[in-house]
Design an enzyme around this catalytic site. Structure first.
Site, PDB file in Angstrom:
ATOM      1  N   GLU A   1      -4.567  -5.641  14.683  1.00  0.00           N
ATOM      2  CA  GLU A   1      -5.523  -4.601  14.262  1.00  0.00           C
ATOM      3  C   GLU A   1      -6.433  -4.135  15.386  1.00  0.00           C
ATOM      4  OE1 GLU A   1      -4.648  -7.259  12.490  1.00  0.00           O
ATOM      5  OE2 GLU A   1      -4.637  -6.817  10.352  1.00  0.00           O
TER       6      GLU A   1
ATOM      7  N   GLY B   1      -1.716  -6.459   8.648  1.00  0.00           N
ATOM      8  CA  GLY B   1      -1.725  -6.817   7.226  1.00  0.00           C
ATOM      9  C   GLY B   1      -0.465  -7.565   6.813  1.00  0.00           C
TER      10      GLY B   1
ATOM     11  N   GLU C   1      -1.232 -11.039   7.542  1.00  0.00           N
ATOM     12  CA  GLU C   1      -2.272 -11.481   6.587  1.00  0.00           C
ATOM     13  C   GLU C   1      -1.648 -11.767   5.218  1.00  0.00           C
ATOM     14  OE1 GLU C   1      -4.809  -8.038   7.851  1.00  0.00           O
ATOM     15  OE2 GLU C   1      -6.388  -9.502   7.539  1.00  0.00           O
TER      16      GLU C   1
ATOM     17  N   ALA D   1      -0.597  -2.717   7.372  1.00  0.00           N
ATOM     18  CA  ALA D   1      -1.093  -1.629   6.519  1.00  0.00           C
ATOM     19  C   ALA D   1      -0.469  -0.314   6.982  1.00  0.00           C
ATOM     20  CB  ALA D   1      -2.609  -1.554   6.635  1.00  0.00           C
TER      21      ALA D   1
HETATM   22  C1  LIG Z   1      -7.391  -2.081   5.221  1.00  0.00           C
HETATM   23  C2  LIG Z   1      -6.953  -1.823   6.608  1.00  0.00           C
HETATM   24  C3  LIG Z   1      -6.154  -2.968   7.128  1.00  0.00           C
HETATM   25  C4  LIG Z   1      -5.518  -2.852   8.298  1.00  0.00           C
HETATM   26  C5  LIG Z   1      -4.675  -3.903   8.728  1.00  0.00           C
HETATM   27  C6  LIG Z   1      -3.407  -3.425   9.408  1.00  0.00           C
HETATM   28  O1  LIG Z   1      -2.396  -3.893   9.061  1.00  0.00           O
HETATM   29  S1  LIG Z   1      -3.471  -2.241  10.610  1.00  0.00           S
HETATM   30  C7  LIG Z   1      -1.783  -2.046  11.088  1.00  0.00           C
HETATM   31  C8  LIG Z   1      -1.332  -3.187  11.905  1.00  0.00           C
HETATM   32  N1  LIG Z   1       0.045  -3.015  12.298  1.00  0.00           N
HETATM   33  C9  LIG Z   1       0.400  -2.819  13.549  1.00  0.00           C
HETATM   34  O2  LIG Z   1      -0.395  -2.784  14.450  1.00  0.00           O
HETATM   35  C10 LIG Z   1       1.868  -2.655  13.792  1.00  0.00           C
HETATM   36  C11 LIG Z   1       2.161  -1.282  14.298  1.00  0.00           C
HETATM   37  N2  LIG Z   1       3.576  -1.074  14.499  1.00  0.00           N
HETATM   38  C12 LIG Z   1       4.238  -1.586  15.539  1.00  0.00           C
HETATM   39  O3  LIG Z   1       3.748  -2.314  16.357  1.00  0.00           O
HETATM   40  C13 LIG Z   1       5.673  -1.186  15.672  1.00  0.00           C
HETATM   41  O4  LIG Z   1       5.844   0.024  15.009  1.00  0.00           O
HETATM   42  C14 LIG Z   1       6.681  -2.209  15.117  1.00  0.00           C
HETATM   43  C15 LIG Z   1       6.345  -2.622  13.710  1.00  0.00           C
HETATM   44  C16 LIG Z   1       6.696  -3.433  16.033  1.00  0.00           C
HETATM   45  C17 LIG Z   1       8.102  -1.584  15.138  1.00  0.00           C
HETATM   46  O5  LIG Z   1       8.386  -1.159  16.447  1.00  0.00           O
HETATM   47  P1  LIG Z   1       9.666  -0.237  16.752  1.00  0.00           P
HETATM   48  O6  LIG Z   1       9.682  -0.024  18.230  1.00  0.00           O
HETATM   49  O7  LIG Z   1      10.838  -0.812  16.097  1.00  0.00           O
HETATM   50  O8  LIG Z   1       9.392   1.129  16.001  1.00  0.00           O
HETATM   51  P2  LIG Z   1       8.254   2.211  16.226  1.00  0.00           P
HETATM   52  O9  LIG Z   1       7.048   1.606  16.804  1.00  0.00           O
HETATM   53  O10 LIG Z   1       8.850   3.375  16.926  1.00  0.00           O
HETATM   54  O11 LIG Z   1       7.909   2.592  14.714  1.00  0.00           O
HETATM   55  C18 LIG Z   1       8.903   3.195  13.878  1.00  0.00           C
HETATM   56  C19 LIG Z   1       8.210   4.167  12.966  1.00  0.00           C
HETATM   57  O12 LIG Z   1       7.365   3.446  12.086  1.00  0.00           O
HETATM   58  C20 LIG Z   1       6.034   3.966  12.153  1.00  0.00           C
HETATM   59  N3  LIG Z   1       5.110   2.838  11.945  1.00  0.00           N
HETATM   60  C21 LIG Z   1       5.107   1.662  12.564  1.00  0.00           C
HETATM   61  N4  LIG Z   1       4.153   0.872  12.092  1.00  0.00           N
HETATM   62  C22 LIG Z   1       3.522   1.575  11.135  1.00  0.00           C
HETATM   63  C23 LIG Z   1       2.446   1.297  10.265  1.00  0.00           C
HETATM   64  N5  LIG Z   1       1.824   0.102  10.291  1.00  0.00           N
HETATM   65  N6  LIG Z   1       2.058   2.247   9.422  1.00  0.00           N
HETATM   66  C24 LIG Z   1       2.672   3.451   9.371  1.00  0.00           C
HETATM   67  N7  LIG Z   1       3.725   3.777  10.180  1.00  0.00           N
HETATM   68  C25 LIG Z   1       4.133   2.848  11.031  1.00  0.00           C
HETATM   69  C26 LIG Z   1       5.929   4.545  13.545  1.00  0.00           C
HETATM   70  O13 LIG Z   1       4.912   5.481  13.623  1.00  0.00           O
HETATM   71  C27 LIG Z   1       7.308   5.143  13.717  1.00  0.00           C
HETATM   72  O14 LIG Z   1       7.368   6.338  13.022  1.00  0.00           O
HETATM   73  P3  LIG Z   1       7.272   7.728  13.780  1.00  0.00           P
HETATM   74  O15 LIG Z   1       7.526   8.735  12.724  1.00  0.00           O
HETATM   75  O16 LIG Z   1       8.292   7.666  14.871  1.00  0.00           O
HETATM   76  O17 LIG Z   1       5.874   7.810  14.321  1.00  0.00           O
END
Ligand SMILES: CC/C=C/CC(=O)SCCNC(=O)CCNC(=O)[C@H](O)C(C)(C)COP(=O)(O)OP(=O)(O)OC[C@H]1O[C@@H](n2cnc3c(N)ncnc32)[C@H](O)[C@@H]1OP(=O)(O)O
Length: 578
Positions: free
Chosen positions: A123, A100, A103, A61
């Site tokens: 999450e 997500g 999921e 998400a």
């Molecule tokens: C209804 C509610 C439901 C919720 C369910 C969910 O899905 S909650 C979200 C679950 N997702 C996660 O926990 C994943 C989070 N992201 C990561 O672990 C990592 O970013 C990655 C996907 C493994 C990629 O890693 P990498 O090292 O390649 O990059 P960065 O971590 O530096 O990320 C790059 C930029 O992307 C932004 N970002 C990453 N994930 C998300 C996200 N889920 N939503 C929005 N933005 C995301 C991250 O913030 C970086 O951007 P910046 O501008 O540098 O902050």
């Protein structure tokens, strides 16, 4: 935000396009809903593949949407519609499928993953639970114990482990989308009755109550005050004991409580803050995106006390060749044994081989002549560190970065002891250095952008959250720590015991109480700093007047312990006895 194309004549290919991680924003969700509708209504499409652009399936998400007025189609009905489809849908998982994202993949009928892909219901690390059916589908697919493990920890699994657990159907080393398209062609027209996970019975052990009681106890102990892991267990329990639709209701109820919690907001703040610190800059205008780091292959650690040992282990675990130098015979022998033990325990936990051969030990500082980077971790004494930096400056090959693990001393002064002050930065680790994730990279006015970039990159490679900070007394971490330690001492003077204070902190969520942490780091380091600050004076250790120093309340308890040689774990006694 999701592109639709027909490939291999009869496969509808839906590509998520929301850089950088294809997060499921409102527009991305709308894109998927539209593309799925198109695929299902096109009579030429017999099966569907969902993939993500740029080698990443989906980062879950869109966390940036949390705390805002969320619009667009919700995730749950979107995933239900995919699962209910009468054409097979295959997820092509490259890079990451987290939260997500996984999921969404669990709503598909089949999953093909690249061998280097990582999957996880992450999450819980954001203070939430997998509320798009993840807590209901995963236990039905892989069983309650394995699902509980993944959902309550948020840990990432490799494609190989995902295959073994039954999360994915196929792992490939080739082009994942091509393989998924082949897979989709092979299953077109086949019955999907046995492929909709929400219709599976949840494989349940006979004594559900006992299992969940045991797991809840374990989670309460390890989660220490965190509410999300507890809610995760409750949601999985619903999967094990209720029909799917009621389980989904329970999942939504629990999520509603977590979604607005302070813990979730704090963890999500932390997620973005940890990424923001990577975009460092210096007063000179040098920045993370214009400064090129140098690759480090061989590093040295000088001084194998508590910190040096941890740093050596952390470097070796990253795959670097390490020269570990300790000139004192007794400490040298002890450190060799301790470092090997730390690596063996770490390897056992991760099921890997300990990188023992990565470290060579020496009692002679000349052994560091050919390394790319040195981390000095000798005792916190300026005269001693000055001498080490003077020696390093003549011994090391041209261009070697010289870093200090000092927690408070002037990095610029140390740089002035060398021929090339631009190569000097602080790399300040926190004890235990092979475990704690924070690393301060301290730049002085003469540190080169390349030295900072290299230390920041090395920290990241070591799995640390590296933060570039300016050179001032105590930097940032210890400035934050000082009032925390002070207040803990005042609590003792007001009648609490170290156990009581530590117990309250650990109950609140700290991994270690303040007194246990101090004993681990070594009490003599702070004593030395306080002496340097003129706070510790002979004859002032007791009596009421001793409790005001430099115009502020002061507790001499830490000094009294040090006067007795109680420096913490390393001397067998500190705030506690070991
Ligand atoms: C209804 C509610 C439901 C919720 C369910 C969910 O899905 S909650 C979200 C679950 N997702 C996660 O926990 C994943 C989070 N992201 C990561 O672990 C990592 O970013 C990655 C996907 C493994 C990629 O890693 P990498 O090292 O390649 O990059 P960065 O971590 O530096 O990320 C790059 C930029 O992307 C932004 N970002 C990453 N994930 C998300 C996200 N889920 N939503 C929005 N933005 C995301 C991250 O913030 C970086 O951007 P910046 O501008 O540098 O902050």
């Amino acid at each position: 935000m999701a592109q639709f194309a027909r490939v291999s004549r009869s496969v509808g290919l839906i590509t998520l396009q929301n850089p950088p991680v294809n997060a499921l924003s409102a527009l991305a969700r709308q894109g998927i809903v539209d593309a799925v509708k198109r695929a299902l209504s096109d009579p030429k499409v017999k099966s569907v593949v969902i993939c993500g652009q740029n080698g990443i399936f989906c980062g879950g998400a869109d966390i940036k949407e949390f705390g805002t007025n969320i619009t667009g189609p919700p995730l749950v009905p979107m995933i239900h519609a995919i699962e209910a489809s009468n054409k097979p849908v295959v997820a092509a998982i490259e890079g990451s499928a987290f939260g997500g994202g996984l999921e969404l993949a669990l709503g598909c009928h089949y999953r093909v993953a690249h061998s280097k892909a990582k999957l996880g219901l992450t999450e819980v690390t954001l203070g939430l639970l997998p509320a798009a059916g993840g807590t209901q589908r995963l236990p039905r697919l892989i069983g309650v114990p394995a699902a509980l493990n993944l959902i309550t920890t948020g840990r990432h699994v490799t494609a190989a482990e995902a295959l073994q657990l039954g999360i994915v159907d196929q792992v490939t080393d080739h082009n994942t989308v091509d393989e998924a398209v082949k897979f989709a062609l092979s299953v077109a027209g086949k019955s999907l009755d046995a492929r909709r996970i929400s219709t599976y019975p949840c494989p349940c052990p006979s004594d559900v109550d006992a299992l969940f009681e045991e797991v809840m106890q374990k989670v309460r102990q390890s989660a220490r005050g965190a509410i999300a892991p507890i809610a995760c267990v409750q949601a999985v329990r619903a999967a094990a004991t209720l029909p799917y639709s009621q389980g989904m209701e329970r999942e939504q109820e629990l999520m509603a409580t977590l979604f607005t919690s302070g813990q979730a907001r704090a963890l999500q703040y932390c997620f973005f803050a940890q990424r923001a610190v990577g975009r460092w800059s210096m007063p000179s205008g040098a920045r993370w995106d214009t400064s090129k780091p140098r690759s480090i292959h061989k590093a040295a650690v000088i001084g194998l006390g508590t910190m040096g040992r941890g740093i050596a282990v952390a470097l070796a675990q990253t795959g670097l060749s390490v020269v570990a130098v300790e000139t004192q015979e007794k400490q040298f022998m002890e450190a060799k044994k301790m470092v090997s033990g730390m690596m063996e325990r770490g390897a056992k936990r991760h099921g890997t081989a300990p990188p023992l051969d990565k470290i060579t030990y020496s009692q002679n500082i000349q052994a560091v002549a050919d390394v790319d980077l040195v981390i000095e971790a000798v005792f916190e004494d300026m005269a001693l560190k000055e001498k080490v930096f003077q020696q390093l400056s003549t011994i090391c090959k041209q261009g070697t970065f010289l870093c200090t693990n000092t927690s408070a001393l002037d990095v610029d002064h140390l740089a002035s002891q060398t021929r090339n002050p631009e190569l000097v930065v602080g790399m300040h680790f926190f004890a235990p250095a092979h475990v704690m994730k924070l690393l301060e990279v301290v730049y002085g006015p003469r540190s080169s952008p390349q030295a900072v970039a290299t230390a920041m990159q090395l920290g990241k490679k070591m799995g640390k959250v590296s933060v570039a900070v300016g050179n001032c007394r105590g930097f940032v971490g210890n400035r934050m720590l000082k009032p925390y330690l002070e207040q803990a001492l005042f609590l003792l003077e007001e009648g609490a015991t170290p156990e009581l204070v530590d117990g309250a902190l650990e109950e609140f969520g700290f991994a270690l109480g303040v007194f246990k942490m101090s004993d681990l780091s070594g009490l003599d380091v702070g004593w030395k700093v306080r002496k340097g600050d003129g706070l510790v004076e002979p004859g002032l250790a007791s009596g009421p007047s001793a409790r005001i120093r430099q115009g502020r309340r002061y507790s001499p308890l830490g000094d009294l312990l040090c006067e007795q040689g109680r420096f913490g774990q390393k001397t067998g006694q500190g705030w506690y006895r070991y």
